[in-house]
Design a protein around this motif. Structure first.
Motif, PDB file in Angstrom:
ATOM      1  N   ASP A 102      -4.381 -25.535 106.692  1.00 34.59           N
ATOM      2  CA  ASP A 102      -2.846 -25.405 106.168  1.00 34.59           C
ATOM      3  C   ASP A 102      -2.570 -26.291 105.636  1.00 34.59           C
ATOM      4  O   ASP A 102      -1.748 -26.475 104.990  1.00 34.59           O
ATOM      5  CB  ASP A 102      -2.454 -25.423 107.417  1.00 34.59           C
ATOM      6  CG  ASP A 102      -1.974 -24.644 108.354  1.00 34.59           C
ATOM      7  OD1 ASP A 102      -3.272 -23.887 108.068  1.00 34.59           O
ATOM      8  OD2 ASP A 102      -1.632 -24.480 109.461  1.00 34.59           O
ATOM      9  N   VAL A 103      -3.939 -28.040 105.195  1.00 31.25           N
ATOM     10  CA  VAL A 103      -3.382 -28.406 104.275  1.00 31.25           C
ATOM     11  C   VAL A 103      -4.480 -28.657 102.966  1.00 31.25           C
ATOM     12  O   VAL A 103      -4.268 -28.900 102.151  1.00 31.25           O
ATOM     13  CB  VAL A 103      -3.656 -30.211 104.835  1.00 31.25           C
ATOM     14  CG1 VAL A 103      -3.445 -31.361 103.362  1.00 31.25           C
ATOM     15  CG2 VAL A 103      -2.951 -30.931 105.459  1.00 31.25           C
ATOM     16  N   ALA A 151       2.907 -28.359 105.864  1.00 29.27           N
ATOM     17  CA  ALA A 151       1.662 -28.714 105.392  1.00 29.27           C
ATOM     18  C   ALA A 151       1.360 -28.903 104.665  1.00 29.27           C
ATOM     19  O   ALA A 151      -0.050 -29.743 103.883  1.00 29.27           O
ATOM     20  CB  ALA A 151       0.573 -28.443 106.875  1.00 29.27           C
ATOM     21  N   SER A 152       0.959 -27.527 103.865  1.00 27.38           N
ATOM     22  CA  SER A 152       0.561 -27.332 102.681  1.00 27.38           C
ATOM     23  C   SER A 152       1.437 -28.124 101.700  1.00 27.38           C
ATOM     24  O   SER A 152       1.365 -28.286  99.888  1.00 27.38           O
ATOM     25  CB  SER A 152       0.513 -25.835 102.378  1.00 27.38           C
ATOM     26  OG  SER A 152       2.196 -25.468 101.503  1.00 27.38           O
ATOM     27  N   ILE A 201      -0.196 -35.366 112.730  1.00 27.04           N
ATOM     28  CA  ILE A 201      -1.516 -34.543 112.397  1.00 27.04           C
ATOM     29  C   ILE A 201      -2.723 -36.287 113.146  1.00 27.04           C
ATOM     30  O   ILE A 201      -4.234 -34.882 113.351  1.00 27.04           O
ATOM     31  CB  ILE A 201      -2.251 -34.705 111.528  1.00 27.04           C
ATOM     32  CG1 ILE A 201      -1.306 -33.208 110.597  1.00 27.04           C
ATOM     33  CG2 ILE A 201      -3.244 -33.992 110.782  1.00 27.04           C
ATOM     34  CD1 ILE A 201      -1.013 -32.648 108.617  1.00 27.04           C
ATOM     35  N   ARG A 226      -2.179 -25.993 116.000  1.00 29.95           N
ATOM     36  CA  ARG A 226      -0.576 -25.092 115.728  1.00 29.95           C
ATOM     37  C   ARG A 226       0.016 -25.926 117.507  1.00 29.95           C
ATOM     38  O   ARG A 226       1.360 -26.049 117.219  1.00 29.95           O
ATOM     39  CB  ARG A 226      -0.534 -24.262 115.023  1.00 29.95           C
ATOM     40  CG  ARG A 226      -0.864 -24.176 113.770  1.00 29.95           C
ATOM     41  CD  ARG A 226      -1.241 -22.688 113.150  1.00 29.95           C
ATOM     42  NE  ARG A 226      -0.893 -22.466 111.855  1.00 29.95           N
ATOM     43  CZ  ARG A 226      -1.144 -21.398 110.769  1.00 29.95           C
ATOM     44  NH1 ARG A 226      -2.098 -20.479 111.651  1.00 29.95           N
ATOM     45  NH2 ARG A 226      -1.712 -21.743 109.828  1.00 29.95           N
ATOM     46  N   LYS A 260       3.227 -24.423 108.694  1.00 30.75           N
ATOM     47  CA  LYS A 260       1.877 -24.283 108.112  1.00 30.75           C
ATOM     48  C   LYS A 260       2.253 -24.401 105.597  1.00 30.75           C
ATOM     49  O   LYS A 260       1.792 -25.368 105.267  1.00 30.75           O
ATOM     50  CB  LYS A 260       1.866 -23.077 107.058  1.00 30.75           C
ATOM     51  CG  LYS A 260       0.861 -22.470 106.541  1.00 30.75           C
ATOM     52  CD  LYS A 260       0.626 -20.914 106.390  1.00 30.75           C
ATOM     53  CE  LYS A 260      -0.965 -20.487 105.733  1.00 30.75           C
ATOM     54  NZ  LYS A 260      -1.412 -19.195 105.083  1.00 30.75           N
ATOM     55  N   LEU A 268       4.846 -35.295 109.919  1.00 27.64           N
ATOM     56  CA  LEU A 268       4.210 -34.382 110.435  1.00 27.64           C
ATOM     57  C   LEU A 268       2.647 -35.050 109.951  1.00 27.64           C
ATOM     58  O   LEU A 268       1.174 -34.784 110.825  1.00 27.64           O
ATOM     59  CB  LEU A 268       4.024 -33.214 109.093  1.00 27.64           C
ATOM     60  CG  LEU A 268       3.047 -32.061 109.288  1.00 27.64           C
ATOM     61  CD1 LEU A 268       3.418 -31.471 110.156  1.00 27.64           C
ATOM     62  CD2 LEU A 268       3.488 -31.877 108.007  1.00 27.64           C
ATOM     63  N   GLU A 269       2.557 -36.180 109.777  1.00 28.50           N
ATOM     64  CA  GLU A 269       1.720 -36.627 109.227  1.00 28.50           C
ATOM     65  C   GLU A 269       1.121 -37.645 110.573  1.00 28.50           C
ATOM     66  O   GLU A 269      -0.394 -37.764 111.102  1.00 28.50           O
ATOM     67  CB  GLU A 269       1.270 -37.973 107.933  1.00 28.50           C
ATOM     68  CG  GLU A 269       1.603 -37.708 106.439  1.00 28.50           C
ATOM     69  CD  GLU A 269       0.499 -37.424 106.431  1.00 28.50           C
ATOM     70  OE1 GLU A 269      -1.045 -37.053 106.874  1.00 28.50           O
ATOM     71  OE2 GLU A 269      -0.362 -36.937 104.722  1.00 28.50           O
ATOM     72  N   ARG A 300       7.283 -35.579 106.184  1.00 26.15           N
ATOM     73  CA  ARG A 300       5.702 -35.404 106.148  1.00 26.15           C
ATOM     74  C   ARG A 300       5.875 -36.157 106.925  1.00 26.15           C
ATOM     75  O   ARG A 300       4.105 -36.783 107.381  1.00 26.15           O
ATOM     76  CB  ARG A 300       5.463 -35.973 104.477  1.00 26.15           C
ATOM     77  CG  ARG A 300       6.562 -33.887 103.843  1.00 26.15           C
ATOM     78  CD  ARG A 300       6.089 -34.412 102.033  1.00 26.15           C
ATOM     79  NE  ARG A 300       6.434 -33.296 101.619  1.00 26.15           N
ATOM     80  CZ  ARG A 300       6.228 -33.239 100.164  1.00 26.15           C
ATOM     81  NH1 ARG A 300       6.063 -34.282  99.471  1.00 26.15           N
ATOM     82  NH2 ARG A 300       6.833 -32.666  99.605  1.00 26.15           N
ATOM     83  N   LEU A 333       1.785 -32.340 101.537  1.00 26.63           N
ATOM     84  CA  LEU A 333       1.324 -33.162 102.259  1.00 26.63           C
ATOM     85  C   LEU A 333       0.781 -33.319 101.218  1.00 26.63           C
ATOM     86  O   LEU A 333       0.089 -33.335 100.479  1.00 26.63           O
ATOM     87  CB  LEU A 333       0.773 -32.446 102.981  1.00 26.63           C
ATOM     88  CG  LEU A 333       1.410 -33.543 104.109  1.00 26.63           C
ATOM     89  CD1 LEU A 333       0.137 -33.760 105.782  1.00 26.63           C
ATOM     90  CD2 LEU A 333       2.010 -33.914 105.088  1.00 26.63           C
ATOM     91  N   ARG A 380      -7.454 -38.693 105.894  1.00 28.10           N
ATOM     92  CA  ARG A 380      -6.227 -38.375 107.063  1.00 28.10           C
ATOM     93  C   ARG A 380      -7.175 -37.556 108.650  1.00 28.10           C
ATOM     94  O   ARG A 380      -6.571 -37.430 109.145  1.00 28.10           O
ATOM     95  CB  ARG A 380      -5.846 -36.295 106.572  1.00 28.10           C
ATOM     96  CG  ARG A 380      -4.942 -37.246 106.028  1.00 28.10           C
ATOM     97  CD  ARG A 380      -3.924 -35.640 105.163  1.00 28.10           C
ATOM     98  NE  ARG A 380      -2.365 -35.579 105.045  1.00 28.10           N
ATOM     99  CZ  ARG A 380      -2.641 -35.518 103.618  1.00 28.10           C
ATOM    100  NH1 ARG A 380      -3.344 -35.483 102.620  1.00 28.10           N
ATOM    101  NH2 ARG A 380      -1.141 -36.445 102.976  1.00 28.10           N
TER     102      ARG A 380
END
Lengths: 217, 220
Positions: free
Chosen positions: A153-154, B47-48, A138, A181, B44, A134-135, A131, B50, A45
């Protein structure tokens, strides 16, 4: 609070660490198997390249195994390993000279922030962001923001742990996370289809401050 | 206080910092900041969740090799079959051509060995053409049954590998298939030549050994 399973995993890890220090080949494999997914995922990532992530994860584990005799247990082993991994990846990124947003940079550069979101409509992200998107979001972050966001957050690290891992102040970690964010939100907003912009002033409900947020640990 | 400053505090509040009176009153009246709060909370949370990603299997093999070469770990010499050792070479993509080439070279050298030894040393053995073909056909059937029995298991094992590795193994098996086919054609063209018979049977045998190595190898 640790349950039996966690304690068991911790015991296995401790035994594996002792085995590694003694040069036991099986102990190395055990320790590798315990942490390979988190280390590889973090590398992947952070660099967005499977081939580079593989090389970096290998380097991280090599350094881990070379230095394992120096692990004194002052911090959690996973924190120690993550600090080592993050440092290797950051060094790699510095060598490549990629999208530079220094981890030491103060958060006063408003030109770097997305412009739209301050007064924008509610994005209503809850449950809407898949997801994969979101990936992608990021992956598009500058490396400094991405690193902090991934760790906080991950991966679930606290700001003081992140400060320790990447070598910055707690305040800097917070501000980088805030910027990350903002950027993610702007990216997700640009993906329009993911959001339901139905909420209007008429439907606006004030936030209840009694809804205290717990940390991710 | 401007919304951007409030949103910075909201970001901290989502992570557990105290809210404060100013933030509380602002959130009662500002839709944009209330929206920001909802989005950051959702972000948040998402993201947690993933997923962690499994590294490719070769990572441990490479790591282990490096650990051994640097003397960080010591391993007892394992008794390793010739074919397993040979197969382990294909973990390195650049060795793929060398791997296939080595197999073909081995087959050719085996065949030529038999050709020269048998041509010089063998008295003229007389066997009927029909008997030779029958023996060859029986041997072929034997090998084909073995290949059939192994193919499903080896295919499933290959499917569990990462795509690059699977491609290499499939290419190597395809190379052997090609070689078997060529030998079959050679037998049709030269039915009396014992050399091509041996080529064919050796090709079957080597394919089986590769498949057995795939099925049995704990490296894979």
């Amino acid at each position: 609070m640790e349950n039996g399973k966690t304690l068991s995993a911790k015991a296995i890890e401790e035994e594996a660490i002792r085995g590694c220090i003694a040069g036991d080949a099986r102990a190395f494999e055990t320790l590798y198997n315990l942490h390979k997914r988190r280390v590889y995922s973090l590398c992947l990532r952070m660099v967005n390249s499977p081939a580079e992530a593989e090389d970096l994860a290998q380097e991280a584990f090599m350094q881990l195994f070379r230095k394992i005799g120096t692990f004194r247990g002052e911090s959690a082993f996973s924190t120690w390993l993550h600090r080592l991994t993050v440092n290797i990846v950051l060094m790699h990124l510095r060598k490549k000279g990629l999208d530079e947003t220094s981890l030491d940079q103060e958060p006063d550069d408003e030109d770097d922030l997305p412009k739209k979101e301050y007064g924008s409509a509610d994005l209503n992200l809850a449950g809407a962001v898949d997801r994969v998107t979101l990936e992608q979001a990021i992956a598009g972050l500058p490396k400094g923001y991405r690193t902090i966001f991934l760790l906080h957050d991950v991966e679930g690290y606290e700001h003081n742990e992140i400060a320790d891992i990447v070598g910055c102040s707690v305040g800097n970690s917070k501000s980088q996370l805030f910027k990350a964010r903002l950027k993610l939100r702007a990216y997700l907003e640009a993906k329009g289809k993911l959001f339901e912009k139905k909420q209007t002033k008429a439907s606006f409900k004030p936030v209840s401050l009694s809804n205290r947020h717990g940390s991710s640990g | 206080m401007k919304c951007i400053e409030m949103q910075s505090r909201i970001s901290d509040w989502v992570d557990g910092d105290p809210a404060g009176m100013e933030l509380e009153s602002h959130l009662r009246t500002c839709q944009a900041c209330a929206s920001f709060h909802a989005d950051v909370t959702a972000l948040k949370q998402q993201a947690s969740t993933l997923d962690l990603i499994d590294p490719p299997g070769r990572l441990w093999n490479n790591l282990r090799s490096q650990l051994v070469s640097e003397g960080v770990i010591r391993v007892q010499a394992e008794k390793q079959s010739f074919w397993r050792g040979l197969l382990s070479g294909v973990w390195i993509p650049s060795l793929k051509p060398a791997f296939s080439g080595a197999i073909l070279a081995l087959l050719f050298s085996t065949a030529f060995f038999y050709y020269y030894v048998q041509r010089d040393a063998q008295p003229a053995k007389v066997s009927s053409e029909a008997q030779v073909f029958q023996e060859l056909r029986q041997a072929e059937l034997h090998y084909q049954q073995a290949i059939e029995a192994l193919s499903e298991v080896s295919r499933r094992k290959i499917e569990t590998l990462d795509p690059a590795m699977a491609q290499i193994l499939n290419d190597n098996l395809a190379t052997m298939d090609y070689y078997v086919k060529e030998c079959q054609n050679a037998v049709k063209s030269n039915p009396d030549n014992p050399l091509v018979h041996r080529y064919l049977l050796t090709a079957y045998q080597k394919k089986i050994e590769i498949m057995q190595s795939i099925v049995n190898s704990d490296v894979l």
